[in-house]
Design a protein around this motif. Structure first.
Motif, PDB file in Angstrom:
ATOM      1  N   HIS A  45      40.088  41.852  37.035  1.00 45.29           N
ATOM      2  CA  HIS A  45      39.568  42.069  36.130  1.00 45.29           C
ATOM      3  C   HIS A  45      38.283  41.670  36.414  1.00 45.29           C
ATOM      4  N   ASP A  86      43.297  35.869  41.155  1.00 46.22           N
ATOM      5  CA  ASP A  86      43.769  35.744  39.717  1.00 46.22           C
ATOM      6  C   ASP A  86      44.903  34.726  39.752  1.00 46.22           C
ATOM      7  N   ASP A 138      42.791  29.741  36.625  1.00 44.33           N
ATOM      8  CA  ASP A 138      42.200  30.236  35.000  1.00 44.33           C
ATOM      9  C   ASP A 138      41.539  30.498  35.006  1.00 44.33           C
ATOM     10  N   GLY A 172      38.354  32.166  29.252  1.00 40.45           N
ATOM     11  CA  GLY A 172      37.640  33.640  28.890  1.00 40.45           C
ATOM     12  C   GLY A 172      38.108  34.753  29.164  1.00 40.45           C
ATOM     13  N   MET A 173      39.175  34.563  30.259  1.00 42.53           N
ATOM     14  CA  MET A 173      39.711  35.742  31.299  1.00 42.53           C
ATOM     15  C   MET A 173      40.913  35.406  31.611  1.00 42.53           C
ATOM     16  N   PRO A 174      41.858  36.435  32.034  1.00 40.78           N
ATOM     17  CA  PRO A 174      43.716  36.651  31.925  1.00 40.78           C
ATOM     18  C   PRO A 174      43.413  36.393  33.014  1.00 40.78           C
ATOM     19  N   THR A 175      44.352  35.488  33.042  1.00 44.34           N
ATOM     20  CA  THR A 175      45.222  35.275  34.100  1.00 44.34           C
ATOM     21  C   THR A 175      46.093  35.679  34.423  1.00 44.34           C
ATOM     22  N   THR A 176      47.254  36.467  35.434  1.00 47.41           N
ATOM     23  CA  THR A 176      47.946  37.409  35.888  1.00 47.41           C
ATOM     24  C   THR A 176      48.915  37.193  36.501  1.00 47.41           C
ATOM     25  N   SER A 195      50.774  37.803  32.433  1.00 45.19           N
ATOM     26  CA  SER A 195      49.062  37.457  32.122  1.00 45.19           C
ATOM     27  C   SER A 195      48.964  36.242  30.629  1.00 45.19           C
ATOM     28  N   TYR A 196      48.380  35.524  30.916  1.00 50.39           N
ATOM     29  CA  TYR A 196      48.000  35.074  29.977  1.00 50.39           C
ATOM     30  C   TYR A 196      46.466  34.407  29.816  1.00 50.39           C
ATOM     31  N   GLU A 197      45.544  34.107  28.788  1.00 52.03           N
ATOM     32  CA  GLU A 197      44.420  33.580  28.999  1.00 52.03           C
ATOM     33  C   GLU A 197      43.916  32.132  28.313  1.00 52.03           C
TER      34      GLU A 197
END
Length: 531
Positions: free
Chosen positions: A45, A79, A82, A85-89, A96-98
């Motif tokens: 991202h 990634d 955390d 405001g950005m996804p963690t995959t 994936s979650y934000e």
């Protein structure tokens, strides 16, 4: 190419460029963004340009007296860490979650004025040292994109090695904060367990995980880690520890110190690179030992076997079960191919299945879980008993005592970060098999896996260059398949790659006279075809 307004991306040069008016945070974002966006496989991202420009503008609006020590400094985050405001995959799209808030260490860097460009690529769930175990493409090795970038923090190290960022965050459980630093010619710094908060980090092995930094120099790495250390989650920081010893970093080595190296039995340079690569590596390591002696070090014989045996425990014992434990809430969801639902169903007569048996059944079902890459599945699905865990904990205690006895006679260890450079295809040859195997990845951890198990710190520093010409018969004869693959790539048959070590880092760095990445090593990067 970078414009004249872009400084060298070390901390001092960035600060000087801002102070002189040669550039500004906004101009630096505008100059770097196209290069980062074009770097395939580097980011999972990348923050939108407009968002980064807003961040730069907000920093420029701050009064000079309130600006932090990292004001306007560009960086990125692996990634599995955390960032609000950005996804963690963690390189698993289904995971994936934000997050609502950033990891404390990331927040500390942003509070100090850093500009976070985004989330970098990695081996899925940090289970690898090669950098190819990801569904998001592979980050290009900064020196030669036909070779692996190393992992699991591949995108972070590649970005710093390529000269596109000042620093980037990684993580380290088995060597993920050091191995890719070696492959990309930058510095990789890992503290002892608990030095940096791991709140907001997707666990690989929670009791062994460390948050790390890739930087352009040892000085920069130490300064950045000092800022990261400020991040604190209070009672939620269950793995955080305060060191009883408080050290102030100063560059260079003490006037006199003692160091140990692995014996010849552990320095197995042989590999797909052939005799020429093995000989070049052995020669370069010997030169590095001599260089460290020239910095005031005395070489002391040690028994390296307890370190090697401890390293083997990380992936060949019940310690690997912690990887499943850390992801259990995700892995046990019904979407894991339907097996989980069966595992939880009542047995005949309405009697519930024993919870332990159900858990083992669910873990066994991971071998068909399409959310995970085949190699990740193979690693995480391996099963152990509670008795195995206590047996292995006792084995580690014995090895740790033996290792401490060796460390009592030296101040540090000097080891190769890894033993060999591998082509992308050489890794794929084994890991794409069914079932997959990973002998090359395992060899990459020989000198890194023991460090966290024994609660040591480590740092990878550039130490030299390896040059092998596979067009020469004596090189090609011992590595014919590699020579053929290099020829088929359309690129040069002469390869130039970095040598990596960690030890009395600042002194080694100064004595080697090498900077960050290919340009800091005085060579041009090789980019063949499309990565």
């Amino acid at each position: 190419m970078m414009t004249a307004t872009v400084p060298a991306l070390d901390l001092k040069s960035i600060a000087a460029a801002y102070a002189s008016g040669a550039t500004s945070p906004t101009q630096l974002v505008q100059a770097l963004y196209p290069q980062l966006a074009a770097a395939k496989g580097m980011f999972i991202h990348l923050a939108p340009l407009q968002q980064l420009l807003q961040r730069a503008g907000a920093l420029e609006a701050q009064p000079e007296g309130s600006r932090g020590v990292l004001w306007g400094v560009p960086f990125a985050t692996k990634d599995n860490v955390d960032v609000a405001g950005m996804p963690t995959t963690a390189a698993c799209p289904s995971f994936s979650y934000e997050p609502q808030r950033s990891a404390p260490a990331v927040q500390a860097l942003e509070d100090a004025g850093g500009i976070n460009f985004g989330k970098t690529n990695m081996d899925q769930f940090a289970s690898g040292l090669v950098g190819t175990r990801t569904p998001y493409g592979t980050a290009a090795n900064a020196f030669d994109n036909r070779f692996i970038p190393g992992g699991s923090s591949s995108g972070s190290a590649a970005a710093v090695g390529a000269g596109l960022l000042c620093f980037a965050l990684g993580t380290d459980t088995a060597g993920s904060g050091r191995v890719p630093a070696g492959y990309n010619g930058c510095v990789g710094l890992k503290g002892t367990l608990g030095k940096i908060s791991t709140v907001g980090l997707v666990p690989a092995c929670a009791s062994l995980d460390c948050l790390t930094v890739f930087s352009r120099s040892v000085d920069d790495g130490a300064a950045i880690m000092a800022v990261m250390e400020r991040g604190d989650a209070g009672p939620a920081d269950v793995w955080r520890r305060s060191s009883p010893l408080r050290h102030t970093y100063s560059p260079g080595a003490p006037l006199q110190f003692k160091f140990g190296v692995p014996g010849p039995d552990f320095l197995d340079w042989a590999g797909p690179g052939g005799h020429a690569m093995a000989a070049a590596s052995a020669t370069a390591f010997a030169a590095a030992v001599a260089r460290l002696q020239g910095c005031g070090g005395s070489l002391v014989p040690i028994d390296f076997s307890p370190f090697a045996q401890a390293a083997a425990l990380l992936y060949q014992s019940s310690f690997v079960a912690e990887r499943y434990s850390g992801l259990r809430s995700f892995l046990d969801q019904p979407s894991a191919g339907g097996a989980e639902e069966g595992a939880q169903a009542p047995a005949d007569g309405g009697v519930p299945v024993d919870p332990v048996a159900a858990a083992l059944l669910q873990q066994r079902s991971l071998v068909t879980d399409a959310r995970l890459l085949p190699v990740t599945r193979a690693i995480i699905s391996e099963q152990f008993t509670a008795t195995d865990a206590f047996d292995d904990k006792a084995r580690l205690a014995v090895l740790a005592a033996a290792a401490r006895a060796q460390l009592c006679v030296v101040d540090c260890l000097l080891v190769p970060t890894v033993l060999e450079h591998y082509l992308l295809q050489e890794v794929a040859d084994t890991e794409a098999q069914e079932p997959p195997s990973w002998p090359l990845n395992a060899k990459n951890g020989r000198f890194t896996n023991f460090v966290n198990l024994l609660d040591m710190c480590g740092i990878a520093v550039p130490a030299g260059l390896l040059t092998v010409d596979y067009a020469k018969p004596e090189a090609a004869s011992s590595a014919q398949q590699r020579a053929e693959r290099l020829a088929a790539s359309g690129g040069p048959l002469r390869v130039v790659l970095p040598l990596w070590l960690w030890g009395v880092a600042a002194a080694m760095e100064q004595a080697a006279g090498l900077g960050c990445g290919p340009r800091g090593h005085g060579v041009a990067p090789v980019a063949v075809g499309q990565q």
